[in-house]
Design an enzyme around this catalytic site. Sequence first.
Site, mmCIF file in Angstrom:
data_model
loop_
_atom_site.group_PDB
_atom_site.id
_atom_site.type_symbol
_atom_site.label_atom_id
_atom_site.label_comp_id
_atom_site.label_asym_id
_atom_site.label_seq_id
_atom_site.Cartn_x
_atom_site.Cartn_y
_atom_site.Cartn_z
ATOM 1 N N GLY A 148 -2.352 -14.843 -5.243
ATOM 2 C CA GLY A 148 -2.020 -13.655 -4.284
ATOM 3 C C GLY A 148 -3.237 -12.900 -3.755
ATOM 4 N N ALA A 168 -6.708 19.459 -4.291
ATOM 5 C CA ALA A 168 -6.485 19.587 -2.817
ATOM 6 C C ALA A 168 -6.385 21.066 -2.506
ATOM 7 C CB ALA A 168 -5.304 19.021 -2.200
ATOM 8 N N VAL A 173 0.848 -1.392 -0.142
ATOM 9 C CA VAL A 173 0.034 0.042 0.134
ATOM 10 C C VAL A 173 1.006 1.069 0.084
ATOM 11 C CG1 VAL A 173 -1.703 1.338 1.231
ATOM 12 C CG2 VAL A 173 -2.007 -1.274 1.077
ATOM 13 N N LYS A 190 -14.530 -4.433 9.213
ATOM 14 C CA LYS A 190 -15.256 -3.353 8.289
ATOM 15 C C LYS A 190 -16.635 -3.080 8.753
ATOM 16 C CE LYS A 190 -11.938 -5.018 4.508
ATOM 17 N NZ LYS A 190 -11.789 -5.789 3.384
ATOM 18 N N GLY A 202 -5.686 -4.310 -3.609
ATOM 19 C CA GLY A 202 -4.757 -4.038 -4.669
ATOM 20 C C GLY A 202 -3.939 -2.729 -4.031
ATOM 21 N N GLU A 235 -10.817 5.753 4.824
ATOM 22 C CA GLU A 235 -11.523 5.372 3.760
ATOM 23 C C GLU A 235 -10.887 4.037 3.254
ATOM 24 O OE1 GLU A 235 -14.571 4.984 2.036
ATOM 25 O OE2 GLU A 235 -14.556 7.138 2.122
#
Length: 449
Positions: free
Chosen positions: A204, A50, A31, A222, A319, A146
């Site tokens: 994987g 942003a 990540v 979650k 992912g 998130e």
Amino acid sequence: MYRDPVQSLELPEAPSALCPLRVGMIGIGTVGAGTFRVLARNQAAIAGRAGRGIEVVAVCARNLARAVGIVGKNVALTNDPIQVATHPDVDVLVEVAGGTGPARDWVLAAIRAGKHVVTANKALLAVHGNEIFAAARAHGVAVAYEGAVAVSIPVVKALREGLTANRIEWVAGIINGTTNFILSKMRDEGVGFAEALAQAQALGYAEADPSFDIEGTDAAHKIALLAANAFGMPVRFADAQVEGITALQGLDVACAEQLGFRIKLLGVAKRRDDGVELRVQPALVPAAHLLAQVNGSMNGILVKGDAAGVTMYYGAGAGSEQTASAVIADLVDVARLAGTQPAQRVPHLGFHAHAVDASLAVLPRAAVRTRHYLRVPVHATRHVEDVGAWLAAQQVPVRQVALAQGADPQVLVLTDIAEQAAVDLAVRALGAHPAVAGPTVALRVETFE
């Protein structure tokens, strides 16, 4: 974790408020590396959204040689997480190392030092979230997460912002990509659980130790966070009912198909007048329903609001860059906070602290009300009607009785909505029925009506 000899961390002097948001990152694995890549690749578009640049200025990693190959020589590196968490020239900590114990210490240290926090660590927030959110409120900083819930799907933002006009009635969905991949393989290829798991590991999708996924713990982390955002309650992970897919048989996958259903591992949070159902379990979903079409490692989540009705959110459940998408979206939200008072920000759990209902109880398993699927092995096909009639006499509301195709005699029963306690009692009693040849399999049925 992070036990290598400590390397000191030196950063330039703090820039003015108009300069880029400076990120310190703990973890540069799947990540973390994805986050760094996406920030570098899309920096102009991200800054345009942003209102300021976002740049990683410090990284904590176990393997510094590997880390420099990812982030280059212009990012300060250390193997001491606390240096990143507390450094005065870091504005926001991104924690993507995982785990609960050490990660809690790093995050709380950052909060005490006045840093905002972004994390994709669902276990951390499910176990320690109430403490972390309280500390963040006390120190006037934000905690964004998130990426911890459904990776690329912005469902937390949907609950906290897009659906704020609604009284949320329930949230339900497929929120673990590993188990959804396994169940898809069992259905499509007719393989057993063990073979489907081996395929998931080879590709994987599953870890070498897949227990958090296949036993339902990951999905429970979650759904506990989603329930808190949906209903204005503290995070109640410890109270969730959790059942994984390790005991699921291929025969039941086939029987569900025969009846017009598919089996999915669901996280469900349902608000009732007497409390909240908070549960994870394999359940039958009508084959024609949109959620039944969520296959492979994908995730799909339904939210029912009193005004909006049912809305659905679909996307990748795992992912590197998919998670990075959510992490960076949180960083953009943090970048926009400059000059904003804490009372004017979107609350951590969607409700401001005074409106969170700490008395809202999670209902016990016995009180859950759903439809049910029963598979009852019998000695002979002539016993089909006997089983249905016996269940009806036990006050189980039988809707459909059928004979399983292509197997030893098996009676398939679908019920109307019934309390779990009544169904459990009937299933236990079935074991003594003279027509019954073995243990009854019972699964819930979710039709989202």
